[in-house]
Design an enzyme around this catalytic site. Structure first.
Site, PDB file in Angstrom:
ATOM      1  CG  HIS A  54      -1.944  -1.036   1.238  1.00 57.96           C
ATOM      2  ND1 HIS A  54      -3.053  -0.962   2.051  1.00 57.96           N
ATOM      3  CD2 HIS A  54      -2.082  -2.183   0.536  1.00 57.96           C
ATOM      4  CE1 HIS A  54      -3.825  -2.016   1.851  1.00 57.96           C
ATOM      5  NE2 HIS A  54      -3.249  -2.780   0.930  1.00 57.96           N
ATOM      6  CD  GLU A  56      -1.943   4.176   3.284  1.00 54.97           C
ATOM      7  OE1 GLU A  56      -3.106   4.385   3.660  1.00 54.97           O
ATOM      8  OE2 GLU A  56      -1.667   3.373   2.370  1.00 54.97           O
ATOM      9  CB  CYS A  84      -6.544  -0.435   5.217  1.00 56.84           C
ATOM     10  SG  CYS A  84      -4.838  -1.040   5.176  1.00 56.84           S
ATOM     11  CB  CYS A  87      -2.047   1.577   6.179  1.00 57.10           C
ATOM     12  SG  CYS A  87      -1.638   0.762   4.612  1.00 57.10           S
TER      13      CYS A  87
END
Length: 150
Positions: A54, A56, A84, A87
């Site tokens: 992801h 992040e 999410c 993260c």
């Protein structure tokens, strides 16, 4: 005194680039305590065959590599979508100072929705959170991406 400068435009550019690669359009920018952008990325889960890639997580990895540390106290993260749960947990573990995010994510978010990671007693660090920064643009990018796939 340092003036606030939003880096959400750069995060939006990363989200658009992710969409162009066929990735879910989420972009993130990591900013050092001195105001330097140290990392920026968009999602790369498909490209890297890595469910943890992801935006992040990618910028945290780069920031930690540059800092030579597993923690990034004083660093700020700008991301186009509410992080999410995975993260959000990584942001806490990295000791990120502030999280600025655009669109809310009622389905898969982990900050204001879902498990609300930062409210758990097991959460060792709670960053300051600022939501809704560029939310309309972030939502538009996401909606256009998913509409094209239906």
């Amino acid at each position: 005194m340092t003036r606030f400068k939003s880096h959400m435009d750069a995060a939006m550019a990363e989200a658009r680039a992710a969409a162009d690669r066929g990735e879910v359009p989420v972009g993130a920018v990591l900013v050092a305590p001195d105001g330097r952008v140290v990392a920026q990325a968009g999602n790369r889960t498909r490209e890297l065959n890595d469910p943890t890639a992801h935006a992040e997580v990618l910028v945290i990895r780069e920031g930690c590599a540059q800092a030579g540390s597993e923690r990034l106290p004083g660093y700020d993260l700008y991301v186009t979508l509410e992080p999410c749960p995975m993260c959000a947990t990584a942001l806490s573990a990295a000791r990120i100072r502030r999280v600025y995010y655009g669109a809310a994510d009622p389905k898969s978010g982990g900050v204001a929705h879902g498990p609300r990671i930062f409210t758990h007693p097991q959460c060792h660090h709670v960053p300051e959170v600022y939501d809704g920064i560029g939310a309309d643009e972030a939502e538009a990018i996401l909606k256009a991406f998913f509409a094209a796939r239906r």
